[in-house]
Scaffold this active site. Structure first.
Site, PDB file in Angstrom:
ATOM      1  N   LYS A   1      14.647 -40.200 -34.748  1.00 49.73           N
ATOM      2  CA  LYS A   1      15.836 -40.172 -33.870  1.00 49.73           C
ATOM      3  C   LYS A   1      16.923 -39.295 -34.500  1.00 49.73           C
ATOM      4  O   LYS A   1      17.529 -38.454 -33.823  1.00 49.73           O
ATOM      5  CB  LYS A   1      16.379 -41.600 -33.650  1.00 49.73           C
ATOM      6  CG  LYS A   1      15.496 -42.413 -32.711  1.00 49.73           C
ATOM      7  CD  LYS A   1      15.830 -43.892 -32.714  1.00 49.73           C
ATOM      8  CE  LYS A   1      14.826 -44.651 -31.837  1.00 49.73           C
ATOM      9  NZ  LYS A   1      14.963 -46.100 -31.865  1.00 49.73           N
TER      10      LYS A   1
ATOM     11  N   GLN B   1      18.718 -50.298 -34.906  1.00 46.17           N
ATOM     12  CA  GLN B   1      17.255 -50.366 -34.781  1.00 46.17           C
ATOM     13  C   GLN B   1      16.787 -51.821 -34.816  1.00 46.17           C
ATOM     14  O   GLN B   1      17.142 -52.576 -35.712  1.00 46.17           O
ATOM     15  CB  GLN B   1      16.615 -49.558 -35.935  1.00 46.17           C
ATOM     16  CG  GLN B   1      15.104 -49.451 -35.850  1.00 46.17           C
ATOM     17  CD  GLN B   1      14.620 -48.682 -34.616  1.00 46.17           C
ATOM     18  OE1 GLN B   1      15.189 -47.676 -34.228  1.00 46.17           O
ATOM     19  NE2 GLN B   1      13.565 -49.168 -33.995  1.00 46.17           N
TER      20      GLN B   1
ATOM     21  N   ASP C   1      21.600 -47.561 -26.207  1.00 42.47           N
ATOM     22  CA  ASP C   1      20.324 -48.223 -25.902  1.00 42.47           C
ATOM     23  C   ASP C   1      20.401 -48.972 -24.571  1.00 42.47           C
ATOM     24  O   ASP C   1      19.382 -49.368 -24.027  1.00 42.47           O
ATOM     25  CB  ASP C   1      19.981 -49.227 -27.024  1.00 42.47           C
ATOM     26  CG  ASP C   1      18.897 -48.707 -27.951  1.00 42.47           C
ATOM     27  OD1 ASP C   1      18.145 -47.800 -27.540  1.00 42.47           O
ATOM     28  OD2 ASP C   1      18.800 -49.215 -29.090  1.00 42.47           O
TER      29      ASP C   1
END
Ligand code: NAD
Length: 311
Positions: free
Chosen positions: A53, A97, A120
């Protein structure tokens, strides 16, 4: 024989588009979008994801801020870091994460992110905005699936869509997005009876379960668009291979279009994270959004055309 939806190529086009947009913004406004990634602990798979990422973030010209915290980091320390990042105006997107270590409450952490920076799309405000048809930050995996479906089918209006799996990160938001795009939506899960009959009726089938090749070709409606989100590691012929939740080899003979595993949904997820970071930046700066993915917004126009028009 189905059209194979090439997620790798689609993601590469999307990244090129983002790169060009970031360059234009930098030239015009002297600022670039920034994405902060936070990893707690040393889970090898999470390390790979976060590295990938961060790498793709810099490749499209954005700023990447990496926070690798040790496994013993307390919830309080993590919340303090999030408060700092929320207040930092060089950071437009924040990604924590998952999974987090057990001693940290993931819901509390996700809901401590400023919803405008929640790239997200997991914050309860964004979940509510999506559910009530308002402009939200959309979760990356289902967003990537929607882009590919719109690109392949144009308008999704009136299609029978079946989503297999009801997780908060894939199944549920996927169903909301399909509903917002005027599909007739069914959600199946581990307690659904007669799954085969549901699959047989689906013009659009999205599977996000995590069971290798559980959907056989015989269940699939001829001509259906099949999006396989599952990623499963299996041993075949003495080798470890990645397969989806759909039996790709036989399903591609029946479906109208299908995503492969690997090379389908997977590459789109990170590209959509970058897309969301750019969107978050534009919203904060009061700039026009790169492409408005609000739903039912441009009927019958594929994302590729939208991207071309916007660029
Ligand atoms: P999850 O474990 O949170 O949810 C699985 C869902 O499948 C549950 O809702 C459960 O009810 C349902 N289910 C289980 N058995 C079933 C059955 N026999 N019939 C019907 N439904 C059943 O999983 P998740 O996080 O949504 O992930 C699903 C899969 O997608 C996994 O393989 C994961 O690795 C993959 N995934 C891929 C990406 C990507 O970027 N490609 C992103 C997220 C998840």
């Amino acid at each position: 024989m189905a059209t194979i939806i090439d997620g790798k190529a689609f993601a590469s086009n999307l990244r090129q588009f983002i790169h060009a947009q970031v360059a234009q913004i930098k030239e015009k406004h002297g600022k670039i979008p920034g994405l902060a990634t936070i990893l707690v602990g040393e889970d090898p798979a999470s390390q790979v994801y976060v590295r990938s990422k961060a790498k793709q973030t810099t490749e499209v010209g954005m700023a990447s801020f990496k926070y690798a915290l040790d496994a013993g980091t307390s919830e309080k320390e993590l919340l303090k870091l999030l408060a700092d990042l929320n207040a930092n105006d060089e950071i437009h997107g924040i990604l924590v994460q998952l999974p987090l270590p057990r001693h940290i409450n993931a819901e509390k952490v996700i809901n401590a992110i400023d919803p405008r920076k929640d790239v997200d799309g997991f914050h309860v405000s964004n979940v509510g905005l999506l559910g009530s048809g308002q402009k939200a930050m959309l979760p990356c995996t289902p967003l990537g699936c929607m882009m590919m479906l719109r690109d392949h089918l144009g308008s999704l209006r009136g299609k029978n869509a079946l989503v297999v799996g009801r997780s908060n990160i894939v199944g549920k938001p996927m169903a909301q997005m399909l509903l917002a795009d005027d599909c007739t939506v069914t959600i199946a899960h581990r307690y659904t009876e007669g799954l085969a009959d549901h699959v047989k009726r689906a013009d659009i089938l999205v599977v996000a379960v995590g069971r290798p090749e559980m959907i056989p070709a015989e269940w699939i409606k001829p001509g259906a668009a099949v999006i396989d989100v599952g990623i499963n590691r299996i041993e075949r012929g003495g080798q470890i291979r990645l397969v989806g939740d759909v039996d790709f080899a036989s399903a591609k003979e029946v479906a109208g279009a299908i995503t492969p595993v690997p090379g389908g949904v997977g590459p789109m997820t990170i590209a959509c994270l970058l897309f969301n970071t750019l969107t978050a930046f534009c919203r904060t700066m009061g700039l026009p959004e790169p492409v408005d993915m609000g739903f039912s917004l441009v009927e019958g126009v594929g994302i590729v055309q939208e991207l071309k028009r916007a660029s």
